[in-house]
Design a protein around this motif. Structure first.
Motif, PDB file in Angstrom:
ATOM      1  N   UNK A   1       0.840  -1.193   0.000  1.00 32.48           N
ATOM      2  CA  UNK A   1       0.000   0.000   0.000  1.00 32.48           C
ATOM      3  C   UNK A   1       0.872   1.238   0.000  1.00 32.48           C
ATOM      4  N   UNK A   2       0.294   2.352  -0.431  1.00 31.09           N
ATOM      5  CA  UNK A   2       0.950   3.656  -0.359  1.00 31.09           C
ATOM      6  C   UNK A   2      -0.119   4.716  -0.145  1.00 31.09           C
ATOM      7  N   UNK A   3       0.108   5.574   0.856  1.00 31.60           N
ATOM      8  CA  UNK A   3      -0.772   6.721   1.072  1.00 31.60           C
ATOM      9  C   UNK A   3      -0.133   7.940   0.425  1.00 31.60           C
ATOM     10  N   UNK A   4      -0.870   8.555  -0.500  1.00 32.43           N
ATOM     11  CA  UNK A   4      -0.393   9.746  -1.182  1.00 32.43           C
ATOM     12  C   UNK A   4      -1.099  10.957  -0.571  1.00 32.43           C
ATOM     13  N   UNK A   5      -0.353  12.028  -0.374  1.00 30.60           N
ATOM     14  CA  UNK A   5      -0.921  13.202   0.289  1.00 30.60           C
ATOM     15  C   UNK A   5      -1.677  14.079  -0.703  1.00 30.60           C
ATOM     16  N   UNK A   6      -2.948  13.771  -0.840  1.00 33.25           N
ATOM     17  CA  UNK A   6      -3.840  14.503  -1.737  1.00 33.25           C
ATOM     18  C   UNK A   6      -4.777  15.413  -0.943  1.00 33.25           C
ATOM     19  N   UNK A   7      -4.487  15.593   0.354  1.00 36.16           N
ATOM     20  CA  UNK A   7      -5.445  16.271   1.233  1.00 36.16           C
ATOM     21  C   UNK A   7      -5.769  17.692   0.784  1.00 36.16           C
ATOM     22  N   UNK A   8      -4.746  18.450   0.399  1.00 33.71           N
ATOM     23  CA  UNK A   8      -4.976  19.862   0.056  1.00 33.71           C
ATOM     24  C   UNK A   8      -6.035  19.991  -1.037  1.00 33.71           C
ATOM     25  N   UNK A   9      -5.964  19.140  -2.049  1.00 32.54           N
ATOM     26  CA  UNK A   9      -6.895  19.228  -3.163  1.00 32.54           C
ATOM     27  C   UNK A   9      -8.166  18.410  -2.945  1.00 32.54           C
ATOM     28  N   UNK A  10      -8.033  17.184  -2.392  1.00 32.13           N
ATOM     29  CA  UNK A  10      -9.169  16.263  -2.326  1.00 32.13           C
ATOM     30  C   UNK A  10      -9.814  16.177  -0.943  1.00 32.13           C
ATOM     31  N   UNK A  11      -9.189  16.803   0.063  1.00 30.81           N
ATOM     32  CA  UNK A  11      -9.711  16.815   1.443  1.00 30.81           C
ATOM     33  C   UNK A  11      -9.723  15.447   2.101  1.00 30.81           C
ATOM     34  N   UNK A  12      -8.996  14.512   1.524  1.00 32.39           N
ATOM     35  CA  UNK A  12      -8.835  13.168   2.047  1.00 32.39           C
ATOM     36  C   UNK A  12      -7.574  12.608   1.377  1.00 32.39           C
ATOM     37  N   UNK A  13      -6.919  11.638   1.990  1.00 31.81           N
ATOM     38  CA  UNK A  13      -5.764  11.003   1.353  1.00 31.81           C
ATOM     39  C   UNK A  13      -6.246   9.955   0.361  1.00 31.81           C
ATOM     40  N   UNK A  14      -5.397   9.642  -0.616  1.00 28.30           N
ATOM     41  CA  UNK A  14      -5.647   8.539  -1.535  1.00 28.30           C
ATOM     42  C   UNK A  14      -4.678   7.423  -1.180  1.00 28.30           C
ATOM     43  N   UNK A  15      -5.231   6.223  -1.005  1.00 24.18           N
ATOM     44  CA  UNK A  15      -4.399   5.043  -0.767  1.00 24.18           C
ATOM     45  C   UNK A  15      -4.371   4.206  -2.029  1.00 24.18           C
ATOM     46  N   UNK A  16      -3.172   3.825  -2.435  1.00 25.66           N
ATOM     47  CA  UNK A  16      -2.986   2.905  -3.557  1.00 25.66           C
ATOM     48  C   UNK A  16      -2.797   1.506  -2.981  1.00 25.66           C
ATOM     49  N   UNK A  17      -3.521   0.539  -3.525  1.00 24.47           N
ATOM     50  CA  UNK A  17      -3.397  -0.857  -3.115  1.00 24.47           C
ATOM     51  C   UNK A  17      -2.985  -1.663  -4.330  1.00 24.47           C
ATOM     52  N   UNK A  18      -1.885  -2.388  -4.216  1.00 20.88           N
ATOM     53  CA  UNK A  18      -1.463  -3.269  -5.298  1.00 20.88           C
ATOM     54  C   UNK A  18      -1.362  -4.678  -4.743  1.00 20.88           C
ATOM     55  N   UNK A  19      -2.182  -5.565  -5.291  1.00 20.09           N
ATOM     56  CA  UNK A  19      -2.183  -6.955  -4.837  1.00 20.09           C
ATOM     57  C   UNK A  19      -1.312  -7.807  -5.740  1.00 20.09           C
ATOM     58  N   UNK A  20      -0.600  -8.753  -5.134  1.00 18.69           N
ATOM     59  CA  UNK A  20       0.256  -9.658  -5.907  1.00 18.69           C
ATOM     60  C   UNK A  20      -0.607 -10.480  -6.857  1.00 18.69           C
ATOM     61  N   UNK A  21      -0.056 -10.785  -8.011  1.00 19.04           N
ATOM     62  CA  UNK A  21      -0.766 -11.627  -8.977  1.00 19.04           C
ATOM     63  C   UNK A  21      -0.850 -13.040  -8.401  1.00 19.04           C
TER      64      UNK A  21
END
Length: 151
Positions: free
Chosen positions: A130-150
């Motif tokens: 997982x990765x939390x990207x700091x999108x708070x200023x624009x989106x008012x919430x963080x975006x989390x990226x989830x990448x699952x193994x194949x």
């Protein structure tokens, strides 16, 4: 149009709480569903947790509610430095992130950082990362990226 992530399907909403047992019981009662097992994130050696580019011992208790096409995640952080602890201290209990399942974690992180959304925290979980990207200023919430193994 696929946007920055390649899809626009929110898979999860993460909510920060001070007491995951109490709040998960309240959600279970509210929706008339079973209270989920409370789990805890892996130790740093396993999760390889980094917050603002530094290793951290941070862990959190988690409860997951599967709500059809969307998962509701309740997060009770410990007191080590993390996106969860910092956000809870600054904003109080409530929404922390919306999560998207993506492919190509490194590329997506670089793309978002290039658009002014820096990486805040990343780590591993059983079956992916997982990765939390700091999108708070624009989106008012963080975006989390989830990448699952194949599989």
């Amino acid at each position: 149009m696929s946007g920055l992530l390649g899809n626009h399907f929110i898979t999860q909403i993460g909510i920060l709480v001070n007491d995951v047992e109490k709040v998960s019981a309240a959600y279970a009662e509210f929706f008339g569903i079973a209270k989920p097992e409370i789990g805890i994130t892996d130790v740093r050696e396993v999760a390889q947790t980094e917050y603002n580019g530094e290793p951290t011992e941070a862990r959190a208790k988690l409860a997951f509610f599967d709500m059809g096409s969307l998962q509701l995640e309740l997060i009770e952080p410990d007191h080590h430095p993390s996106t969860w602890r910092n956000y809870l201290n600054e904003h109080g209990e409530g929404p922390h992130h919306i999560a998207f399942v993506i492919e190509g974690m490194k590329e997506k992180m670089l793309l978002l950082e290039g658009k002014g959304f820096p990486l805040q925290q990343k780590g591993e979980y059983t079956g992916g990362r997982y990765a939390y990207m700091d999108t708070f200023k624009e989106l008012k919430v963080l975006v989390e990226l989830l990448e699952n193994d194949k599989q």
